[in-house]
Design a protein around this motif. Sequence first.
Motif, PDB file in Angstrom:
ATOM      1  N   GLU A 112       0.809  -1.232   0.521  1.00 35.53           N
ATOM      2  CA  GLU A 112      -0.140   0.021  -0.528  1.00 35.53           C
ATOM      3  C   GLU A 112       0.851   0.978  -0.753  1.00 35.53           C
ATOM      4  OE1 GLU A 112      -2.966   0.594   3.228  1.00 35.53           O
ATOM      5  OE2 GLU A 112      -4.074  -0.806   1.680  1.00 35.53           O
ATOM      6  N   VAL A 113       0.553   2.465  -1.105  1.00 31.74           N
ATOM      7  CA  VAL A 113       1.443   2.976  -1.230  1.00 31.74           C
ATOM      8  C   VAL A 113       0.838   4.321  -0.637  1.00 31.74           C
ATOM      9  CG1 VAL A 113       2.533   4.806  -3.210  1.00 31.74           C
ATOM     10  CG2 VAL A 113       2.779   2.740  -3.346  1.00 31.74           C
ATOM     11  N   THR A 114       0.852   5.649   0.148  1.00 33.88           N
ATOM     12  CA  THR A 114       0.274   6.535   0.286  1.00 33.88           C
ATOM     13  C   THR A 114       0.128   7.786  -0.074  1.00 33.88           C
ATOM     14  OG1 THR A 114      -0.119   5.665   2.632  1.00 33.88           O
ATOM     15  CG2 THR A 114      -0.588   7.909   2.234  1.00 33.88           C
ATOM     16  N   TYR A 115       0.332   7.848  -1.380  1.00 31.16           N
ATOM     17  CA  TYR A 115      -0.038   9.511  -2.484  1.00 31.16           C
ATOM     18  C   TYR A 115      -1.030  10.450  -2.382  1.00 31.16           C
ATOM     19  CZ  TYR A 115       2.157  11.947  -5.477  1.00 31.16           C
ATOM     20  OH  TYR A 115       2.262  13.444  -7.029  1.00 31.16           O
ATOM     21  N   LEU A 116      -0.382  11.835  -1.302  1.00 36.90           N
ATOM     22  CA  LEU A 116      -1.938  12.725  -1.527  1.00 36.90           C
ATOM     23  C   LEU A 116      -2.994  12.460  -0.929  1.00 36.90           C
ATOM     24  CD1 LEU A 116      -1.877  13.661  -5.271  1.00 36.90           C
ATOM     25  CD2 LEU A 116      -0.750  14.774  -3.192  1.00 36.90           C
ATOM     26  N   ASN A 117      -2.744  11.526   0.230  1.00 37.92           N
ATOM     27  CA  ASN A 117      -3.323  11.088   1.644  1.00 37.92           C
ATOM     28  C   ASN A 117      -4.412  10.526   0.628  1.00 37.92           C
ATOM     29  OD1 ASN A 117      -2.931  12.876   3.713  1.00 37.92           O
ATOM     30  ND2 ASN A 117      -3.487  14.875   2.219  1.00 37.92           N
ATOM     31  N   ASN A 118      -3.880   9.647  -0.143  1.00 37.30           N
ATOM     32  CA  ASN A 118      -4.607   8.520  -1.206  1.00 37.30           C
ATOM     33  C   ASN A 118      -3.933   6.840  -0.862  1.00 37.30           C
ATOM     34  OD1 ASN A 118      -7.473   9.349  -1.875  1.00 37.30           O
ATOM     35  ND2 ASN A 118      -6.224  10.900  -2.885  1.00 37.30           N
ATOM     36  N   LYS A 119      -4.390   6.330  -0.602  1.00 36.91           N
ATOM     37  CA  LYS A 119      -3.950   5.087  -0.714  1.00 36.91           C
ATOM     38  C   LYS A 119      -3.561   4.020  -1.943  1.00 36.91           C
ATOM     39  CE  LYS A 119      -3.325   3.724   4.466  1.00 36.91           C
ATOM     40  NZ  LYS A 119      -4.079   3.130   5.860  1.00 36.91           N
ATOM     41  N   PHE A 120      -2.776   2.930  -2.251  1.00 40.43           N
ATOM     42  CA  PHE A 120      -3.062   2.203  -3.497  1.00 40.43           C
ATOM     43  C   PHE A 120      -2.545   1.582  -2.883  1.00 40.43           C
ATOM     44  CE2 PHE A 120      -2.613   6.738  -4.419  1.00 40.43           C
ATOM     45  CZ  PHE A 120      -3.690   7.584  -5.590  1.00 40.43           C
ATOM     46  N   PRO A 121      -3.180   0.500  -3.666  1.00 40.80           N
ATOM     47  CA  PRO A 121      -2.199  -1.006  -3.303  1.00 40.80           C
ATOM     48  C   PRO A 121      -2.092  -0.959  -4.952  1.00 40.80           C
ATOM     49  CG  PRO A 121      -4.820  -1.083  -3.716  1.00 40.80           C
ATOM     50  CD  PRO A 121      -4.423   0.557  -3.586  1.00 40.80           C
ATOM     51  N   ILE A 122      -0.308  -1.683  -4.346  1.00 41.46           N
ATOM     52  CA  ILE A 122       0.137  -1.758  -5.598  1.00 41.46           C
ATOM     53  C   ILE A 122       1.193  -2.719  -5.345  1.00 41.46           C
ATOM     54  CG2 ILE A 122      -0.184  -0.162  -7.612  1.00 41.46           C
ATOM     55  CD1 ILE A 122       2.915   0.634  -5.952  1.00 41.46           C
ATOM     56  N   GLN A 123       1.381  -4.084  -6.653  1.00 44.58           N
ATOM     57  CA  GLN A 123       2.532  -4.281  -7.001  1.00 44.58           C
ATOM     58  C   GLN A 123       3.601  -4.996  -6.963  1.00 44.58           C
ATOM     59  OE1 GLN A 123       1.931  -8.942  -7.625  1.00 44.58           O
ATOM     60  NE2 GLN A 123       0.180  -8.270  -6.230  1.00 44.58           N
ATOM     61  N   LEU A 124       4.681  -4.632  -5.731  1.00 46.70           N
ATOM     62  CA  LEU A 124       6.073  -4.526  -5.586  1.00 46.70           C
ATOM     63  C   LEU A 124       6.572  -5.346  -5.281  1.00 46.70           C
ATOM     64  CD1 LEU A 124       6.108  -0.733  -4.724  1.00 46.70           C
ATOM     65  CD2 LEU A 124       6.715  -1.537  -6.486  1.00 46.70           C
ATOM     66  N   PRO A 125       8.110  -5.624  -6.028  1.00 44.49           N
ATOM     67  CA  PRO A 125       8.787  -6.871  -5.113  1.00 44.49           C
ATOM     68  C   PRO A 125       9.434  -6.481  -3.888  1.00 44.49           C
ATOM     69  CG  PRO A 125       9.665  -5.375  -6.930  1.00 44.49           C
ATOM     70  CD  PRO A 125       8.812  -4.496  -6.717  1.00 44.49           C
ATOM     71  N   LYS A 126       9.180  -7.336  -3.312  1.00 41.04           N
ATOM     72  CA  LYS A 126       9.083  -6.710  -1.970  1.00 41.04           C
ATOM     73  C   LYS A 126       9.385  -7.985  -0.944  1.00 41.04           C
ATOM     74  CE  LYS A 126       5.501  -6.579   1.998  1.00 41.04           C
ATOM     75  NZ  LYS A 126       4.181  -6.562   2.506  1.00 41.04           N
ATOM     76  N   CYS A 127      10.989  -8.103   0.725  1.00 41.32           N
ATOM     77  CA  CYS A 127      11.594  -9.041   0.758  1.00 41.32           C
ATOM     78  C   CYS A 127      10.928 -10.255   2.067  1.00 41.32           C
ATOM     79  CB  CYS A 127      13.018  -8.229   2.056  1.00 41.32           C
ATOM     80  SG  CYS A 127      13.528  -9.776   2.855  1.00 41.32           S
ATOM     81  N   PRO A 128      10.539 -10.807   1.668  1.00 36.04           N
ATOM     82  CA  PRO A 128       9.051 -11.856   2.460  1.00 36.04           C
ATOM     83  C   PRO A 128       9.519 -12.207   3.639  1.00 36.04           C
ATOM     84  CG  PRO A 128      10.615 -12.898   0.917  1.00 36.04           C
ATOM     85  CD  PRO A 128      11.289 -12.116   0.897  1.00 36.04           C
ATOM     86  N   LYS A 129      11.520 -12.197   4.305  1.00 39.15           N
ATOM     87  CA  LYS A 129      11.987 -12.475   5.485  1.00 39.15           C
ATOM     88  C   LYS A 129      11.652 -10.321   5.947  1.00 39.15           C
ATOM     89  CE  LYS A 129      16.278 -13.910   6.504  1.00 39.15           C
ATOM     90  NZ  LYS A 129      17.361 -14.343   6.725  1.00 39.15           N
ATOM     91  N   CYS A 130      12.294  -9.372   5.546  1.00 44.64           N
ATOM     92  CA  CYS A 130      11.510  -8.404   5.944  1.00 44.64           C
ATOM     93  C   CYS A 130      11.061  -7.344   5.804  1.00 44.64           C
ATOM     94  CB  CYS A 130      13.417  -7.630   6.356  1.00 44.64           C
ATOM     95  SG  CYS A 130      14.087  -6.371   5.353  1.00 44.64           S
ATOM     96  N   GLY A 131      10.023  -7.404   4.631  1.00 44.09           N
ATOM     97  CA  GLY A 131       9.849  -6.524   4.243  1.00 44.09           C
ATOM     98  C   GLY A 131      10.093  -5.431   3.628  1.00 44.09           C
TER      99      GLY A 131
END
Length: 64
Positions: free
Chosen positions: A22-41
């Motif tokens: 979830e990315v917050t931009y201009l007070n709005n939340k956007f669920p997007i797909q991004l590469p994420k570390c499964p260990k530390c997040g």
Amino acid sequence: MSQEKVLECLKCGVKLAMGNVEVTYLNNKFPIQLPKCPKCGLVFIPEELATGKMLEVEKALEDK
Ligand SMILES: [Zn+2]
């Protein structure tokens, strides 16, 4: 040279997996797909997202 770029977490050394972020931009939340570390997040944010793509998101919001 390999064309495929495998992203790894600099901290854990494990491959990043695509996940919903979830990315917050201009007070709005956007669920997007991004590469994420499964260990530390840790989330990898591509440069184009940090710069140009966000402008597109802003534009899309204004259209609504
Ligand atoms: Zn990590």
